[in-house]
Scaffold this motif. Structure first.
Motif, mmCIF file in Angstrom:
data_model
loop_
_atom_site.group_PDB
_atom_site.id
_atom_site.type_symbol
_atom_site.label_atom_id
_atom_site.label_comp_id
_atom_site.label_asym_id
_atom_site.label_seq_id
_atom_site.Cartn_x
_atom_site.Cartn_y
_atom_site.Cartn_z
ATOM 1 N N GLU A 56 0.824 -1.210 0.000
ATOM 2 C CA GLU A 56 0.000 0.000 0.000
ATOM 3 C C GLU A 56 0.854 1.254 0.000
ATOM 4 O OE1 GLU A 56 -2.817 -0.265 3.197
ATOM 5 O OE2 GLU A 56 -3.732 -2.065 2.385
ATOM 6 N N GLU A 57 1.952 1.241 0.767
ATOM 7 C CA GLU A 57 2.853 2.393 0.789
ATOM 8 C C GLU A 57 3.484 2.618 -0.577
ATOM 9 O OE1 GLU A 57 5.679 1.862 3.943
ATOM 10 O OE2 GLU A 57 4.147 2.060 5.502
ATOM 11 N N LYS A 58 3.860 1.542 -1.260
ATOM 12 C CA LYS A 58 4.449 1.669 -2.594
ATOM 13 C C LYS A 58 3.431 2.217 -3.593
ATOM 14 C CE LYS A 58 8.002 -1.853 -2.084
ATOM 15 N NZ LYS A 58 8.463 -3.195 -2.427
ATOM 16 N N LEU A 59 2.188 1.744 -3.502
ATOM 17 C CA LEU A 59 1.147 2.251 -4.404
ATOM 18 C C LEU A 59 0.890 3.736 -4.163
ATOM 19 C CD1 LEU A 59 -1.445 -0.667 -4.408
ATOM 20 C CD2 LEU A 59 -0.087 0.152 -6.345
ATOM 21 N N LEU A 60 0.858 4.150 -2.920
ATOM 22 C CA LEU A 60 0.646 5.559 -2.595
ATOM 23 C C LEU A 60 1.818 6.399 -3.095
ATOM 24 C CD1 LEU A 60 -1.040 7.769 -1.261
ATOM 25 C CD2 LEU A 60 0.132 7.246 0.889
ATOM 26 N N ALA A 61 3.038 5.933 -2.861
ATOM 27 C CA ALA A 61 4.221 6.668 -3.323
ATOM 28 C C ALA A 61 4.205 6.802 -4.841
ATOM 29 C CB ALA A 61 5.489 5.961 -2.855
ATOM 30 N N GLN A 62 3.802 5.747 -5.521
ATOM 31 C CA GLN A 62 3.731 5.782 -6.986
ATOM 32 C C GLN A 62 2.664 6.768 -7.461
ATOM 33 O OE1 GLN A 62 2.646 2.036 -8.711
ATOM 34 N NE2 GLN A 62 3.196 2.660 -10.777
#
Length: 152
Positions: free
Chosen positions: A38-44
């Motif tokens: 989820e953190e990676k998706l948000l950062a992206q």
């Protein structure tokens, strides 16, 4: 896939699930870490924007989460109290103006399919400011609160 192969597959899955819980209780991670994904998706999703805007957005997201939880806790408190005191048809005993306004907002949400969220809970469509009016209307049920002035 034969019946035996399907049964064996399901049995192995159940055995893995039972063993995985032992590993997890011992502090060993089993499976994907949803938080990291989820953190990676948000950062992206935020990457096209400048750092200052991203930081402001994340601050607002935290504030939204707190306000969302607080507002819906108030709704739960009202729902539980009115259900206990007025019975199953408590929703029919809401102040007429507030009930009509909430029904109008619910109808709009049903017609606008892009709106997310629960669409059957009428109390969910009562605006936050109107929640205080609901409590004040039934003040005798909510004497646990310090005062109407405090509530407003």
């Amino acid at each position: 896939m034969t019946t035996k192969e399907l049964r064996d597959f399901l049995f192995r899955g159940l055995m893995f699930e039972a063993e995985a819980s032992h590993f997890q209780s011992a502090g060993i991670q089993v499976g994907a870490d949803q938080t990291d994904a989820e953190e990676k998706l948000l950062a992206q999703a935020l990457s096209p924007f400048n750092v200052s805007l991203r930081n402001q957005a994340l601050e607002m997201a935290r504030l939204y989460a707190v306000l969302f939880c607080f507002e819906n806790s108030v709704r739960d408190f009202i729902r539980d109290t009115l259900s206990e005191k007025d019975g199953a048809d408590w929703i029919e005993k809401l102040p007429p103006k507030i009930k009509t306004h909430a029904e109008s907002r619910r109808d709009t949400a049903i017609h606008d399919s892009w709106l997310e969220g629960e669409k059957t809970d009428l109390l969910g469509f009562v605006e936050f400011g109107h929640l205080a009016q609901v409590i004040i209307t039934k003040w005798d049920y909510f004497l646990i609160l310090p005062s109407q002035h405090w509530l407003k």
